[in-house]
Design an enzyme around this catalytic site. Sequence first.
Site, mmCIF file in Angstrom:
data_model
loop_
_atom_site.group_PDB
_atom_site.id
_atom_site.type_symbol
_atom_site.label_atom_id
_atom_site.label_comp_id
_atom_site.label_asym_id
_atom_site.label_seq_id
_atom_site.Cartn_x
_atom_site.Cartn_y
_atom_site.Cartn_z
ATOM 1 N N HIS A 1 -1.428 1.662 -13.190
ATOM 2 C CA HIS A 1 -0.661 0.545 -13.818
ATOM 3 C C HIS A 1 0.874 1.063 -14.218
ATOM 4 O O HIS A 1 0.999 2.085 -14.681
ATOM 5 C CB HIS A 1 -1.443 0.165 -15.237
ATOM 6 C CG HIS A 1 -0.848 -0.813 -15.667
ATOM 7 N ND1 HIS A 1 -0.888 -2.193 -15.379
ATOM 8 C CD2 HIS A 1 -0.363 -0.905 -17.076
ATOM 9 C CE1 HIS A 1 -0.265 -3.027 -16.186
ATOM 10 N NE2 HIS A 1 0.076 -2.253 -17.338
ATOM 11 N N GLY B 1 0.730 -1.276 -0.044
ATOM 12 C CA GLY B 1 -0.061 -0.063 -0.011
ATOM 13 C C GLY B 1 0.725 1.419 -0.057
ATOM 14 O O GLY B 1 0.189 2.214 0.591
ATOM 15 N N LEU C 1 -11.985 -7.059 -11.424
ATOM 16 C CA LEU C 1 -13.399 -6.377 -10.696
ATOM 17 C C LEU C 1 -14.413 -7.045 -11.843
ATOM 18 O O LEU C 1 -14.103 -6.985 -13.007
ATOM 19 C CB LEU C 1 -13.509 -5.028 -10.361
ATOM 20 C CG LEU C 1 -12.717 -4.796 -9.257
ATOM 21 C CD1 LEU C 1 -12.654 -3.337 -9.117
ATOM 22 C CD2 LEU C 1 -13.489 -5.276 -7.921
HETATM 23 C C1 GRF Z 1 2.151 -0.735 -7.731
HETATM 24 O O1 GRF Z 1 3.068 -0.892 -8.704
HETATM 25 C C2 GRF Z 1 0.860 -0.639 -8.559
HETATM 26 O O2 GRF Z 1 1.216 0.307 -9.933
HETATM 27 C C3 GRF Z 1 0.693 -1.856 -8.999
HETATM 28 O O3 GRF Z 1 0.860 -2.611 -8.132
HETATM 29 C C4 GRF Z 1 2.109 -1.955 -7.218
HETATM 30 C C5 GRF Z 1 1.365 -1.679 -5.672
HETATM 31 O O4 GRF Z 1 2.242 -1.259 -4.894
HETATM 32 N N1 GRF Z 1 -0.792 -1.934 -9.370
HETATM 33 P P1 GRF Z 1 1.835 -0.786 -3.370
HETATM 34 O O5 GRF Z 1 1.065 -1.636 -3.022
HETATM 35 O O6 GRF Z 1 0.976 0.517 -3.841
HETATM 36 O O7 GRF Z 1 3.104 -0.327 -2.730
#
Ligand code: GRF
Length: 192
Positions: A111, A13, A95
């Site tokens: 993404h 997160g 989803l």
């Molecule tokens: C990030 O690289 C985001 O773009 C992808 O998953 C990763 C999540 O990282 N969808 P975090 O949980 O926000 O540290």
Amino acid sequence: MIKKIAILISGHGSNMEAIVKNCKNGNLKNLCEVVLVLSNKKKAEGLKIAKSYGIETSYIISKGKKRKEFDIELINYLKKYDLDYIILAGFMRILSSEFINEYKNKIINIHPADTNKFQGLGAYEWAFENKLIETKITVHFVDTGVDTGEVIGKCKVDLTDAKTLSEIKKRGLKVEHKFYSEMLKKIFEKNS
Ligand code: GRF
């Protein structure tokens, strides 16, 4: 009007934390309020982090549930929050159309690649394996496809001399943390 948002996570997160900080004291201040951080995994590290900022947290375990079954549970749970937007931040689930239609044009995702070039999991690994000297981060609305929704914005990540996967991830996440909030600001201001 301050937008009420829920952030959905599955793991660390770090993007969620960056958004929370920006809501409190950064470029999202007075634009949105994080009313809930929810994970589909009980042990997601991000839940503890969100709590440390005084944010309400919750989890709904997805493991072992059918996609539609989990999504309906999630829809019912989220109803009481009267949300303006759902922000996906490392939420590792696709989803269903039931969920997407419930929050049409209100679900936003980040993404870690150009969505025209690479969709789905493993985007930084893809950049590493293909020895890219530059990749992109895409912030987009979520539709029923995988990383196919309307693009809000794309931002370059310089990968020159990035020799390891961890260096690529480090550079990418640094950009993600800033860029996600910038794109949210753009959307929230536009629809205020
Ligand atoms: C990030 O690289 C985001 O773009 C992808 O998953 C990763 C999540 O990282 N969808 P975090 O949980 O926000 O540290």
